[in-house]
Design an enzyme around this catalytic site. Sequence first.
Site, PDB file in Angstrom:
ATOM      1  N   ARG A 172      13.702 -30.266  16.892  1.00 23.55           N
ATOM      2  CA  ARG A 172      14.499 -30.795  15.775  1.00 23.55           C
ATOM      3  C   ARG A 172      15.557 -31.801  16.236  1.00 23.55           C
ATOM      4  O   ARG A 172      16.632 -31.899  15.644  1.00 23.55           O
ATOM      5  CB  ARG A 172      15.153 -29.644  14.981  1.00 23.55           C
ATOM      6  CG  ARG A 172      14.150 -28.684  14.359  1.00 23.55           C
ATOM      7  CD  ARG A 172      13.243 -29.387  13.357  1.00 23.55           C
ATOM      8  NE  ARG A 172      12.202 -28.470  12.865  1.00 23.55           N
ATOM      9  CZ  ARG A 172      10.962 -28.400  13.353  1.00 23.55           C
ATOM     10  NH1 ARG A 172      10.581 -29.199  14.329  1.00 23.55           N
ATOM     11  NH2 ARG A 172      10.092 -27.559  12.862  1.00 23.55           N
ATOM     12  N   SER A 222      13.922 -25.458   5.134  1.00 22.31           N
ATOM     13  CA  SER A 222      14.353 -24.470   6.125  1.00 22.31           C
ATOM     14  C   SER A 222      15.782 -24.776   6.569  1.00 22.31           C
ATOM     15  O   SER A 222      16.084 -25.880   7.007  1.00 22.31           O
ATOM     16  CB  SER A 222      13.401 -24.500   7.321  1.00 22.31           C
ATOM     17  OG  SER A 222      13.774 -23.532   8.269  1.00 22.31           O
ATOM     18  N   GLU A 292      19.595 -26.161  10.823  1.00 18.86           N
ATOM     19  CA  GLU A 292      18.640 -27.249  10.981  1.00 18.86           C
ATOM     20  C   GLU A 292      18.971 -28.343   9.978  1.00 18.86           C
ATOM     21  O   GLU A 292      18.799 -29.525  10.243  1.00 18.86           O
ATOM     22  CB  GLU A 292      17.228 -26.728  10.748  1.00 18.86           C
ATOM     23  CG  GLU A 292      16.140 -27.769  10.763  1.00 18.86           C
ATOM     24  CD  GLU A 292      14.767 -27.167  10.595  1.00 18.86           C
ATOM     25  OE1 GLU A 292      13.976 -27.725   9.802  1.00 18.86           O
ATOM     26  OE2 GLU A 292      14.475 -26.156  11.235  1.00 18.86           O
TER      27      GLU A 292
END
EC number: 1.3.1.98
Length: 298
Positions: A172, A222, A292
Amino acid sequence: METWSLLETFSNFDIKKNEPLSAHTNTRVGGPADYAFWPTSLDELRQVVRYAKANEIPVTVLGNASNLIIGDQGLTGVVIFLTKLNQITVQGTELRAEAGAMIIDLAQFAQTKALSGLEWAAGIPGSVGGAVYMNAGAYGGQVDGWLKTAEVLTTDGEIKTLTNDDLDFSYRYSSVQTTGDILIAASFSLQNGNATEILAQMEDFNERRASRQPLEFPSCGSVFKRPTGFFAGRLIMDAGLQGYMVGGAQVSIKHAGFIVNRGQASGADYIAVIKHVQAVVRDKFDVNLEPEVRILGE
């Protein structure tokens, strides 16, 4: 006292003043932007970026505004939406997409050309630029496995081409998160495949996504990165936090890794839920959950 004159300087550009960002984010939360700008060409983008630097105007670049939360005070300066820069082209097994193209559209385009490699992206609601910026991934696939080069606009208004190695990808993460460069296009090296088989794989992933994720409510996707050795959703579920709610923001009952807007949620509601989840999981399991999702204007 604001002395910027974006509207007067670029009167023929698509620029709006005091634009509510909640109208453009997937969470449906976020205060106003001083200015919101939708460039229709690279030249327009470059002109505004150079003007912003010369006048010390803060710049925030968004794609589809899918994996982020914007605070209720909004964002200072100019918020640039790249969604009108969305052209996709193909040459052999290489696809090139402008940053504002949807990664879902890119995956579908690849399927029509019988090109394999982006099946995992079939249900991701972000832009190509956002996907590269975050090194997005799902179902065993990830941007860094297929990206060949990325084109960026520097803060000085210059265009550079970066290789996969230049982007220093990790989970990420890409180097663009720290350089301040603006992603304007990306090229992917794919493989020849069977269009029917590629479509079947995409449909399977989308069926799995629909059965497990709360797609019926606005959300930012998410929320937390996967902690080493754990799954964020499992930790949140085991902590008994599913259904936990502040205002209109709720830890999803369907998938604990999501926080959904059940109606009239604010940015503050989202941030409060995130902080509570982090605190409880840390207390119960001694695991730090790192967001995230990007949180802007907190």
